[in-house]
Design a protein around this motif. Structure first.
Motif, PDB file in Angstrom:
ATOM      1  N   PHE A  41       1.116  -1.058   0.745  1.00  0.00           N
ATOM      2  CA  PHE A  41       0.272   0.072  -0.112  1.00  0.00           C
ATOM      3  C   PHE A  41       1.070   1.716   0.030  1.00  0.00           C
ATOM      4  CE2 PHE A  41      -4.045  -1.229   2.497  1.00  0.00           C
ATOM      5  CZ  PHE A  41      -4.098  -2.405   1.521  1.00  0.00           C
ATOM      6  N   THR A  42       0.822   2.917  -0.671  1.00  0.00           N
ATOM      7  CA  THR A  42       0.962   3.910  -0.502  1.00  0.00           C
ATOM      8  C   THR A  42       0.658   4.855  -0.164  1.00  0.00           C
ATOM      9  OG1 THR A  42       0.676   3.863  -2.415  1.00  0.00           O
ATOM     10  CG2 THR A  42       3.006   3.212  -2.268  1.00  0.00           C
ATOM     11  N   GLY A  43      -0.592   4.292  -0.112  1.00  0.00           N
ATOM     12  CA  GLY A  43      -1.769   5.532   0.427  1.00  0.00           C
ATOM     13  C   GLY A  43      -3.199   4.808   0.857  1.00  0.00           C
ATOM     14  N   PHE A  44      -4.253   5.210   1.548  1.00  0.00           N
ATOM     15  CA  PHE A  44      -5.584   5.061   1.702  1.00  0.00           C
ATOM     16  C   PHE A  44      -6.188   6.721   1.074  1.00  0.00           C
ATOM     17  CE2 PHE A  44      -4.522   6.431   5.462  1.00  0.00           C
ATOM     18  CZ  PHE A  44      -5.609   7.592   6.563  1.00  0.00           C
ATOM     19  N   LEU A  45      -8.004   5.908   1.590  1.00  0.00           N
ATOM     20  CA  LEU A  45      -8.894   7.027   1.491  1.00  0.00           C
ATOM     21  C   LEU A  45      -9.306   6.839   1.981  1.00  0.00           C
ATOM     22  CD1 LEU A  45      -9.668   9.503  -1.141  1.00  0.00           C
ATOM     23  CD2 LEU A  45     -11.210   7.593  -1.974  1.00  0.00           C
TER      24      LEU A  45
END
Length: 285
Positions: free
Chosen positions: A243-247
Motif C-alpha cells: 500500500f502507498t496510501g488510503f482514502l
C-alpha cells in the motif's frame, strides 16, 4: 459522524492514451489529485466564486482557491473536461464532492466524445449534488476511450449553497494488467478482516468501513464513540500487499486526533509508513 474508507493497514492514534480494457481505478493518471496541467475544464454555468478548474486541483478547502460554487437557479448548464490532443481515456465512473448536503443541482447526464460535437451518453441520468450526502457517486458502462467528457444538465436548476470541491474519475489503464482495485473499492468484507480497539457508536460496525456502501446509517457506515484516545483500527488482508496510501471518507469535518499508518507481517512488529497525520478534518482525506 459516519465514516467509510478505501484502504488501510493499521491506524493508531491519540486524540495516458486510449485503448480498451485495463484496470479501472481512481488512482490511475487523471483520476484524482491535481490534474490542472493535463485537463482543461470549461463550463457554461456562471460561478459565484472560485474557478471551474478548482474541481480538479486536488484541494478540498471551502474557499475560492480550492473550490467553486454555482450561482443559484441556472438551467441547462454543462461542465466539460478536455484531456488534450491525442489523449483518450476510458472513464466509467466518477465521484463528485461538495462541502454540504444541500439538495440536487437538477438532473444531469454524463457523456463522452472525440470531436466535441457528437456526444455518447454513459450510464443513465442522475440527480447531481448531495440531497442526503455531500457526495455524488456515478457509475456507467463504458469501454470507449474519449478525449472529451461532459456533465450536462437536462432539467432542474443549480444551487448556490454548497462549495463544489472536487470531481474524481475512475479511469481504465490498459498498461496495468492486475486488478489492483480489488481491495480498494466495493464490498471487501469477505477479503479484509477489520478490527478496532475503539468503541463504535450508534450501533455501527467497523467492517462498514470496507463494505462499499455510503449511506449514513448503522448498516453502511461506522461511528466512533467520542472522547476515546490511543485507539487502533487494524485491517488483515489475508496475504501481503503493498500500500502507498488510503482514502478516508466521512460525513462531517470533525478530527479524530493524530494517527500513524503502519504495516506488519506478524501483527506484532509494525513499520511506520509516512509521517503522522490528523485523521479527519475534511470529508475526503
Amino acid at each position: 459522524m459516519f465514516m467509510s474508507t478505501g484502504q488501510m493497514y493499521r491506524n493508531t492514534g491519540g486524540g495516458g492514451g486510449g485503448g480498451t480494457g485495463g484496470d479501472p481505478s481512481y488512482w490511475n493518471a487523471g483520476g484524482m489529485d491535481d490534474r490542472t496541467s493535463s485537463i482543461t475544464v470549461t463550463t457554461t454555468a456562471t460561478l459565484g466564486g472560485g474557478t471551474i478548474n478548482n474541481l480538479i486541483d486536488g484541494g478540498f478547502g471551502s474557499n475560492s482557491t480550492d473550490s467553486c460554487w454555482f450561482n443559484n437557479g441556472q438551467t441547462l448548464r454543462e461542465i466539460k473536461f478536455d484531456f488534450g490532443a491525442g489523449v483518450q481515456k476510458i472513464i466509467d465512473a466518477f465521484r463528485w464532492i461538495q462541502d454540504i448536503a444541500a439538495g440536487s443541482h437538477g438532473t444531469w447526464v454524463f457523456e463522452g466524445s472525440n470531436d466535441d460535437s457528437s456526444y455518447t451518453a454513459i450510464g443513465s441520468p442522475f440527480a447531481f449534488g448531495g440531497a442526503t450526502l455531500p457526495y455524488t457517486y456515478f457509475t456507467g458502462s463504458n469501454t470507449t476511450a474519449y478525449r472529451y467528457y461532459k456533465l450536462r444538465q437536462t432539467s432542474g436548476s443549480t444551487l448556490s449553497s454548497p462549495w463544489l470541491r472536487e470531481i474524481q474519475f475512475r479511469i481504465a489503464d490498459p498498461a496495468i494488467g492486475e486488478v489492483r482495485d480489488a481491495l480498494v473499492s466495493g464490498d471487501r468484507t469477505s477479503v479484509i478482516t477489520t478490527t478496532p480497539t475503539a468503541t463504535m457508536a450508534l450501533s455501527t460496525h467497523i467492517d462498514n468501513l470496507v463494505d462499499g456502501a455510503f449511506s449514513l446509517d448503522a448498516n453502511d457506515s461506522a461511528a466512533f464513540t467520542a472522547g476515546e484516545s490511543s485507539k487502533e483500527i487494524k485491517f488483515d488482508l489475508g496475504s501481503g500487499k503493498i500500500f502507498t496510501g488510503f482514502l478516508w471518507l466521512q460525513s462531517a469535518e470533525n478530527t479524530h486526533g493524530t494517527w500513524v499508518f503502519e504495516g506488519s507481517n506478524d501483527d506484532s512488529t509494525y513499520t511506520g509508513l509516512g509521517s503522522s497525520f490528523t485523521l479527519g478534518g475534511i470529508l475526503v482525506q
